[in-house]
Motif scaffolding. Structure first.
Motif, PDB file in Angstrom:
ATOM      1  N   GLN A 188      72.818 101.567  47.242  1.00  0.00           N
ATOM      2  CA  GLN A 188      72.092 100.584  46.452  1.00  0.00           C
ATOM      3  C   GLN A 188      70.665 101.091  46.283  1.00  0.00           C
ATOM      4  O   GLN A 188      70.209 101.971  47.006  1.00  0.00           O
ATOM      5  N   PHE A 189      69.960 100.495  45.330  1.00  0.00           N
ATOM      6  CA  PHE A 189      68.572 100.864  45.120  1.00  0.00           C
ATOM      7  C   PHE A 189      67.648  99.833  45.734  1.00  0.00           C
ATOM      8  O   PHE A 189      67.901  98.633  45.671  1.00  0.00           O
ATOM      9  N   LEU A 190      66.596 100.323  46.323  1.00  0.00           N
ATOM     10  CA  LEU A 190      65.514  99.472  46.800  1.00  0.00           C
ATOM     11  C   LEU A 190      64.729  99.085  45.555  1.00  0.00           C
ATOM     12  O   LEU A 190      64.368  99.952  44.760  1.00  0.00           O
ATOM     13  N   VAL A 191      64.489  97.808  45.338  1.00  0.00           N
ATOM     14  CA  VAL A 191      63.833  97.348  44.116  1.00  0.00           C
ATOM     15  C   VAL A 191      62.386  96.960  44.410  1.00  0.00           C
ATOM     16  O   VAL A 191      62.114  96.206  45.342  1.00  0.00           O
ATOM     17  N   LYS A 192      61.478  97.493  43.595  1.00  0.00           N
ATOM     18  CA  LYS A 192      60.058  97.164  43.696  1.00  0.00           C
ATOM     19  C   LYS A 192      59.573  96.732  42.319  1.00  0.00           C
ATOM     20  O   LYS A 192      59.902  97.345  41.306  1.00  0.00           O
ATOM     21  N   GLU A 193      58.781  95.676  42.273  1.00  0.00           N
ATOM     22  CA  GLU A 193      58.326  95.149  40.982  1.00  0.00           C
ATOM     23  C   GLU A 193      57.189  95.946  40.370  1.00  0.00           C
ATOM     24  O   GLU A 193      57.049  95.972  39.153  1.00  0.00           O
ATOM     25  N   SER A 195      67.649 108.108  55.319  1.00  0.00           N
ATOM     26  CA  SER A 195      68.988 108.071  55.917  1.00  0.00           C
ATOM     27  C   SER A 195      70.070 107.727  54.890  1.00  0.00           C
ATOM     28  O   SER A 195      71.216 107.465  55.262  1.00  0.00           O
ATOM     29  N   ASN A 196      69.694 107.714  53.615  1.00  0.00           N
ATOM     30  CA  ASN A 196      70.622 107.435  52.508  1.00  0.00           C
ATOM     31  C   ASN A 196      71.184 106.027  52.511  1.00  0.00           C
ATOM     32  O   ASN A 196      72.228 105.770  51.899  1.00  0.00           O
ATOM     33  N   THR A 197      70.520 105.104  53.191  1.00  0.00           N
ATOM     34  CA  THR A 197      70.919 103.703  53.095  1.00  0.00           C
ATOM     35  C   THR A 197      70.665 103.220  51.666  1.00  0.00           C
ATOM     36  O   THR A 197      71.445 102.447  51.124  1.00  0.00           O
ATOM     37  N   TYR A 198      69.569 103.676  51.090  1.00  0.00           N
ATOM     38  CA  TYR A 198      69.266 103.413  49.683  1.00  0.00           C
ATOM     39  C   TYR A 198      69.380 104.722  48.915  1.00  0.00           C
ATOM     40  O   TYR A 198      68.951 105.776  49.388  1.00  0.00           O
ATOM     41  N   ALA A 199      69.921 104.647  47.701  1.00  0.00           N
ATOM     42  CA  ALA A 199      70.048 105.833  46.856  1.00  0.00           C
ATOM     43  C   ALA A 199      68.709 106.226  46.247  1.00  0.00           C
ATOM     44  O   ALA A 199      68.504 107.372  45.873  1.00  0.00           O
ATOM     45  N   GLY A 200      67.807 105.266  46.154  1.00  0.00           N
ATOM     46  CA  GLY A 200      66.497 105.513  45.563  1.00  0.00           C
ATOM     47  C   GLY A 200      65.752 104.197  45.409  1.00  0.00           C
ATOM     48  O   GLY A 200      66.138 103.180  45.985  1.00  0.00           O
ATOM     49  N   VAL A 201      64.699 104.250  44.606  1.00  0.00           N
ATOM     50  CA  VAL A 201      63.875 103.060  44.359  1.00  0.00           C
ATOM     51  C   VAL A 201      63.894 102.757  42.873  1.00  0.00           C
ATOM     52  O   VAL A 201      63.656 103.640  42.044  1.00  0.00           O
ATOM     53  N   GLN A 202      64.182 101.512  42.532  1.00  0.00           N
ATOM     54  CA  GLN A 202      64.104 101.081  41.142  1.00  0.00           C
ATOM     55  C   GLN A 202      62.779 100.364  40.946  1.00  0.00           C
ATOM     56  O   GLN A 202      62.506  99.355  41.597  1.00  0.00           O
ATOM     57  N   LEU A 203      61.949 100.908  40.054  1.00  0.00           N
ATOM     58  CA  LEU A 203      60.638 100.335  39.756  1.00  0.00           C
ATOM     59  C   LEU A 203      60.761  99.503  38.486  1.00  0.00           C
ATOM     60  O   LEU A 203      61.161 100.003  37.440  1.00  0.00           O
ATOM     61  N   LEU A 204      60.388  98.221  38.564  1.00  0.00           N
ATOM     62  CA  LEU A 204      60.564  97.305  37.434  1.00  0.00           C
ATOM     63  C   LEU A 204      59.359  97.238  36.503  1.00  0.00           C
ATOM     64  O   LEU A 204      59.446  96.680  35.410  1.00  0.00           O
ATOM     65  N   GLY A 205      58.209  97.775  36.928  1.00  0.00           N
ATOM     66  CA  GLY A 205      57.010  97.779  36.097  1.00  0.00           C
ATOM     67  C   GLY A 205      55.929  98.599  36.765  1.00  0.00           C
ATOM     68  O   GLY A 205      56.036  98.913  37.950  1.00  0.00           O
ATOM     69  N   TYR A 206      54.906  98.949  36.017  1.00  0.00           N
ATOM     70  CA  TYR A 206      53.826  99.755  36.589  1.00  0.00           C
ATOM     71  C   TYR A 206      52.775  98.849  37.236  1.00  0.00           C
ATOM     72  O   TYR A 206      52.592  98.859  38.439  1.00  0.00           O
ATOM     73  N   TYR A 207      52.122  98.027  36.435  1.00  0.00           N
ATOM     74  CA  TYR A 207      51.126  97.087  36.966  1.00  0.00           C
ATOM     75  C   TYR A 207      51.719  95.710  37.185  1.00  0.00           C
ATOM     76  O   TYR A 207      51.275  94.962  38.047  1.00  0.00           O
ATOM     77  N   GLU A 208      52.707  95.382  36.364  1.00  0.00           N
ATOM     78  CA  GLU A 208      53.415  94.116  36.535  1.00  0.00           C
ATOM     79  C   GLU A 208      54.852  94.297  36.054  1.00  0.00           C
ATOM     80  O   GLU A 208      55.137  95.165  35.226  1.00  0.00           O
ATOM     81  N   GLY A 257      58.047  94.489  34.165  1.00  0.00           N
ATOM     82  CA  GLY A 257      58.351  94.473  32.744  1.00  0.00           C
ATOM     83  C   GLY A 257      57.343  95.164  31.838  1.00  0.00           C
ATOM     84  O   GLY A 257      57.525  95.174  30.626  1.00  0.00           O
ATOM     85  N   ASP A 258      56.281  95.769  32.385  1.00  0.00           N
ATOM     86  CA  ASP A 258      55.282  96.401  31.507  1.00  0.00           C
ATOM     87  C   ASP A 258      55.594  97.859  31.174  1.00  0.00           C
ATOM     88  O   ASP A 258      54.859  98.494  30.425  1.00  0.00           O
ATOM     89  N   THR A 259      56.689  98.409  31.685  1.00  0.00           N
ATOM     90  CA  THR A 259      57.145  99.742  31.291  1.00  0.00           C
ATOM     91  C   THR A 259      58.254  99.573  30.246  1.00  0.00           C
ATOM     92  O   THR A 259      58.878  98.507  30.179  1.00  0.00           O
ATOM     93  N   PRO A 260      58.509 100.598  29.438  1.00  0.00           N
ATOM     94  CA  PRO A 260      59.560 100.463  28.424  1.00  0.00           C
ATOM     95  C   PRO A 260      60.928 100.094  28.999  1.00  0.00           C
ATOM     96  O   PRO A 260      61.718  99.436  28.338  1.00  0.00           O
ATOM     97  N   ALA A 261      61.216 100.520  30.221  1.00  0.00           N
ATOM     98  CA  ALA A 261      62.457 100.181  30.924  1.00  0.00           C
ATOM     99  C   ALA A 261      62.202 100.428  32.418  1.00  0.00           C
ATOM    100  O   ALA A 261      61.240 101.105  32.783  1.00  0.00           O
ATOM    101  N   PRO A 262      63.027  99.860  33.303  1.00  0.00           N
ATOM    102  CA  PRO A 262      62.877 100.177  34.724  1.00  0.00           C
ATOM    103  C   PRO A 262      63.045 101.680  34.965  1.00  0.00           C
ATOM    104  O   PRO A 262      63.724 102.364  34.197  1.00  0.00           O
ATOM    105  N   ILE A 263      62.437 102.173  36.032  1.00  0.00           N
ATOM    106  CA  ILE A 263      62.471 103.600  36.354  1.00  0.00           C
ATOM    107  C   ILE A 263      63.163 103.769  37.706  1.00  0.00           C
ATOM    108  O   ILE A 263      62.846 103.057  38.659  1.00  0.00           O
ATOM    109  N   ILE A 264      64.070 104.723  37.788  1.00  0.00           N
ATOM    110  CA  ILE A 264      64.741 105.027  39.053  1.00  0.00           C
ATOM    111  C   ILE A 264      64.097 106.272  39.658  1.00  0.00           C
ATOM    112  O   ILE A 264      64.039 107.324  39.021  1.00  0.00           O
ATOM    113  N   TYR A 265      63.609 106.139  40.873  1.00  0.00           N
ATOM    114  CA  TYR A 265      63.023 107.262  41.620  1.00  0.00           C
ATOM    115  C   TYR A 265      63.955 107.640  42.757  1.00  0.00           C
ATOM    116  O   TYR A 265      64.559 106.776  43.390  1.00  0.00           O
TER     117      TYR A 265
END
Length: 188
Positions: free
Chosen positions: A4-9, A27-40, A42-50
């Motif tokens: 699963q992805f760790l989600v950060k707003e 430890s691979n519990t999370y596949a990565g981090v899903q970023l939902l915005g830069y400053y807030e 929804g302010d990026t064109p789409a979420p970003i997976i790191y």
């Protein structure tokens, strides 16, 4: 919970990963981090997976978008050929000019999809000492979509341009219009 992805707003929240979250990434519990915005959210064109970057080869320094350094680890995202400056926080940031320039310096094809207020090039600067504005590089493309425009910061009465293509070749600019503070409109 594996893969699963760790989600950060926001980027601030991602940069503040806890030791337990970093351990879960390592430890691979999370596949990565899903970023939902830069400053807030929804302010990026789409979420970003790191994803967690390997220790070698080093992906390079933190650039605020494709490589993020957090508490001794690096998270990476590979952007497509055309990268929107909004993924680097350009649509909410204070100094948009520097952010756009950083993206242009690192990517050949750059997209601006929302209106941006930038600092103009000051006519007192010689071409060899570029100051302000956006400087394109050889073999680069700058595209404006969604009727986005560049608007000039009203900081210099003698400003004369937004985009510099001095000493470069094979540059493409796809823009509906560029608006200056004295009503100038340039069409490409």
């Amino acid at each position: 919970m594996a893969n699963q992805f760790l989600v950060k707003e926001t980027m601030v929240a991602m940069r503040g990963l806890s030791a337990a979250e970093i351990n879960a990434l390592q430890s691979n519990t999370y596949a990565g981090v899903q970023l939902l915005g830069y400053y807030e959210k929804g302010d990026t064109p789409a979420p970003i997976i790191y994803y967690l970057a390997p220790l070698t080869p080093d992906p390079g320094p933190d650039d605020g978008g494709s490589v993020i350094a957090v508490s001794g680890i690096k998270l990476i995202h590979t952007f497509p050929e055309k990268v929107d400056v909004g993924y680097f926080g350009a649509y909410k940031a204070g100094d948009v000019t520097q952010i756009i320039q950083k993206v242009i310096d690192n990517y050949k094809s750059v997209v601006i999809s929302k209106d941006c207020l930038i600092n103009p090039v000051d006519s007192n600067y010689p071409a060899s000492k570029f100051g302000g504005g956006i400087k394109l590089r050889t073999n680069s493309t700058l595209s404006f979509i969604n009727q986005a425009t560049l608007k000039m910061e009203p900081t210099a009465a003698d400003a004369y341009t937004f985009i510099s293509c001095v000493n470069v070749s094979n540059v493409s600019i796809y823009a509906p219009k560029i608006i200056g503070d004295v009503g100038n409109t340039l069409t490409f």
